[in-house]
Design a protein around this motif. Structure first.
Motif, short mmCIF file in Angstrom:
data_model
loop_
_atom_site.label_atom_id
_atom_site.label_comp_id
_atom_site.label_asym_id
_atom_site.label_seq_id
_atom_site.Cartn_x
_atom_site.Cartn_y
_atom_site.Cartn_z
N TYR A 42 -1.68 -2.32 -14.78
CA TYR A 42 -2.29 -1.82 -13.56
C TYR A 42 -1.48 -0.64 -13.03
CZ TYR A 42 -5.27 -5.98 -13.22
OH TYR A 42 -6.20 -6.95 -13.45
N SER A 43 -2.14 0.25 -12.31
CA SER A 43 -1.44 1.37 -11.68
C SER A 43 -0.62 0.85 -10.51
CB SER A 43 -2.45 2.40 -11.17
OG SER A 43 -3.19 1.87 -10.07
N PRO A 44 0.36 1.64 -10.02
CA PRO A 44 1.13 1.20 -8.85
C PRO A 44 0.26 0.87 -7.65
CG PRO A 44 2.20 3.07 -9.88
CD PRO A 44 0.89 2.89 -10.58
N LEU A 91 0.84 -1.20 0.00
CA LEU A 91 0.00 0.00 0.00
C LEU A 91 0.87 1.25 0.00
CD1 LEU A 91 -2.75 -1.08 2.55
CD2 LEU A 91 -2.87 -1.08 0.05
N LEU A 92 1.94 1.20 0.78
CA LEU A 92 2.87 2.34 0.81
C LEU A 92 3.52 2.54 -0.55
CD1 LEU A 92 4.52 4.47 2.47
CD2 LEU A 92 6.21 2.67 2.82
N VAL A 113 1.54 5.58 -2.16
CA VAL A 113 2.36 6.78 -2.00
C VAL A 113 3.08 7.13 -3.30
CG1 VAL A 113 4.35 7.75 -0.78
CG2 VAL A 113 2.64 6.45 0.48
N THR A 114 3.54 6.12 -4.04
CA THR A 114 4.19 6.39 -5.33
C THR A 114 3.22 7.08 -6.27
OG1 THR A 114 5.69 4.51 -5.09
CG2 THR A 114 5.29 5.32 -7.32
N TRP A 150 7.80 8.36 -5.74
CA TRP A 150 8.57 7.25 -5.22
C TRP A 150 9.54 7.66 -4.12
CZ3 TRP A 150 13.85 7.61 -5.55
CH2 TRP A 150 14.39 8.50 -6.50
N ARG A 151 9.96 8.92 -4.09
CA ARG A 151 10.92 9.36 -3.08
C ARG A 151 10.34 9.24 -1.66
NH1 ARG A 151 15.28 11.81 -5.48
NH2 ARG A 151 15.00 12.38 -7.66
N SER A 152 9.03 9.44 -1.54
CA SER A 152 8.40 9.35 -0.22
C SER A 152 8.51 7.95 0.37
CB SER A 152 6.93 9.76 -0.32
OG SER A 152 6.81 11.08 -0.80
N VAL A 153 8.58 6.94 -0.50
CA VAL A 153 8.70 5.57 -0.03
C VAL A 153 10.00 5.39 0.76
CG1 VAL A 153 8.82 3.15 -0.74
CG2 VAL A 153 7.34 4.74 -1.97
#
Length: 467
Positions: free
Chosen positions: A317-319, A175-176, A180-181, A186-189
């Motif tokens: 599919y989306s991330p 989920l993260l 979040v991506t 992606w940097r937030s991950v």
């Protein structure tokens, strides 16, 4: 302590009351708090495994590279973690497990910050390698501090529970990584690891008591460490560069890596203060259980890596949706911790690992055929349950085979074998996926992984009955 010729005068410590633990008065150890602190450490280092896998396509698009080239974000991290598992456990046994655990968390958190702010793919990979080194220090010591305070058979259940608590991160990871991506980037991950590391640092500092093994020499075999790290790196790079380099170069590099590994073994046999005491491998049960666990972990890591690519780049599919799909494997993998701890109190570990790996292989066969999303998700759930149960059983089984004072060393060696195999396998999977049509290549990788894991573990299960 001595590192590369430099001596440090050891601090005096109290007589150990169990397994190298410093006596802390007559009060019993705060076992529940120790378990929570150790579980937080496991949570932190496991969280971004799923998350980063799902963020790879977005990361590749922003940084101007391919997803398969960015497999080094995953495999470089795994291999660095594997390289530092043994010295991490050993340093904890020598200097104090709590102290070294704190240092590992600091390295992990700072490197996560650097990777999250990195401007280019090579810089991201470099910080991920440092981050993996920090995780390699944290991981074995999280299990060693549990073994230190939980007696006998209770340690198995405690380790299983730690995996269960830590495995919440396996559920949150997809989920993260996906959500979040898609919503932030992606940097937030990577950046989320920093506050989580601070929380784990506070728990370790406040709740853990110090422990060490006063019987081990206070030195680290630096030449041995360099040899084994270079050997692992050489073999992995050779696998990854099969297509990119001239035909003779990868095999030559792989042979060089194997020769370095032989040098490492000879060094450890002859030095007075080895990095790894090879008598661990005199126990045939230990060797067989470790190899079975390596197979289960290879299959699981390759399955997650390949299905992440398949869901986003083949099925479009989306991330976030891909993250929800992979959630099936992560949730069932989380259940495996407590389940493995309880089963191991009643049945033999080799038989349990073999059964769990067969279950995982059946799930992966379903995934490899694709089809409707319902069966696909069910296959992922069975895959996660089976392979992660095998992985957990390996760690708690091998910990039960060694004296408590060698917990850090044994945990480091076991996890190093498991993760080295996985890092090389991810590099190999990335190379195979690049070689043909993406959908066909992913299917072949998944089918090969399922079949190979089932056959290999069956052979080892037979060997365990004769041990």
């Amino acid at each position: 302590m001595v590192i590369s010729g430099v001596s440090f005068r050891p601090r005096h410590h109290r007589r150990p009351d169990r397994g190298g633990t410093e006596a802390g008065g007559t009060a019993p150890p705060r076992r529940n708090l120790t378990l929570i602190a150790a579980s937080l450490c496991i949570f932190v280092v496991q969280l971004d495994f799923y998350a980063l896998n799902l963020a790879l396509p977005a990361m590749a698009a922003e940084l101007g590279t391919s997803t398969t080239d960015l497999q080094w974000v995953v495999s470089g991290y795994i291999l660095a973690q594997a390289a530092f598992l043994v010295p991490g456990g050993k340093l904890g046994d020598i200097l104090g497990r709590k102290r070294v655990l704190l240092a590992g968390l600091v390295v992990f958190g700072v490197a996560s910050l650097g990777a999250g702010l990195a401007p280019t793919a090579p810089v991201v990979i470099a910080f991920r390698i440092v981050q993996g080194g920090g995780a390699g220090i944290v991981y074995p010591l999280a299990f060693a501090v549990i073994t230190d305070v939980f007696p006998g058979r209770q340690a198995k259940r405690a380790i299983g529970n730690a995996y269960g608590i830590g495995a919440v991160s396996l559920a949150l990871g997809p989920l993260l990584g996906g959500g979040v991506t898609e919503l932030i980037g992606w940097r937030s991950v990577l950046l989320v690891n920093l506050p989580l590391s601070v929380v784990a640092l506070a728990a370790v500092a406040g709740w853990l008591r110090e422990s060490r093994d006063p019987t081990v020499p206070r030195s680290i075999d630096l030449p041995g460490l360099v040899a084994v790290v270079l050997a692992i790196a050489a073999v992995t790079i050779a696998v990854d560069r099969v297509r990119a380099w001239p035909p003779a170069a990868p095999p030559a590099l792989a042979v060089g890596g194997l020769l370095l590994l032989a040098v490492f073994v000879l060094r450890e046999q002859r030095t007075t203060n080895p990095l790894v005491r090879l008598d661990l491998f005199h126990d045939r049960r230990y060797v067989i259980v470790t190899l079975m666990g390596m197979i289960a972990n290879i299959a699981f890591v390759v399955a997650v890596f390949a299905t992440t690519i398949h869901l986003q780049q083949v099925r479009d599919y989306s991330p976030f949706v891909a993250g929800v799909a992979v959630l099936a494997a992560s949730i069932s993998g989380g259940v495996s911790g407590p389940l493995a701890g309880r089963l191991s109190e009643r049945l033999g570990v080799p038989l349990l690992i073999a059964t769990a790996t067969m279950v995982g292989a059946c799930g992966l066969l379903v995934v490899s055929f694709g089809g409707d999303l319902g069966p696909y998700l069910l296959g992922l759930a069975v895959t996660g349950l089976g392979y992660r149960t095998g992985f957990t059983l390996t760690n708690l089984g091998t910990q039960a085979m060694v004296p408590a004072e060698r917990a850090g060393e044994a945990s480091g060696v076991t996890l190093a074998v498991l993760l080295t195999g996985s890092g090389i396998a991810v590099a190999a999977a990335g190379t195979l996926i690049e070689q043909s049509d993406l959908a066909v290549a992913v299917t072949r990788v998944l089918l090969g992984t399922a079949a190979g894991s089932a056959v290999a573990v069956a052979l080892l299960a037979g060997a365990s009955r004769r041990a």
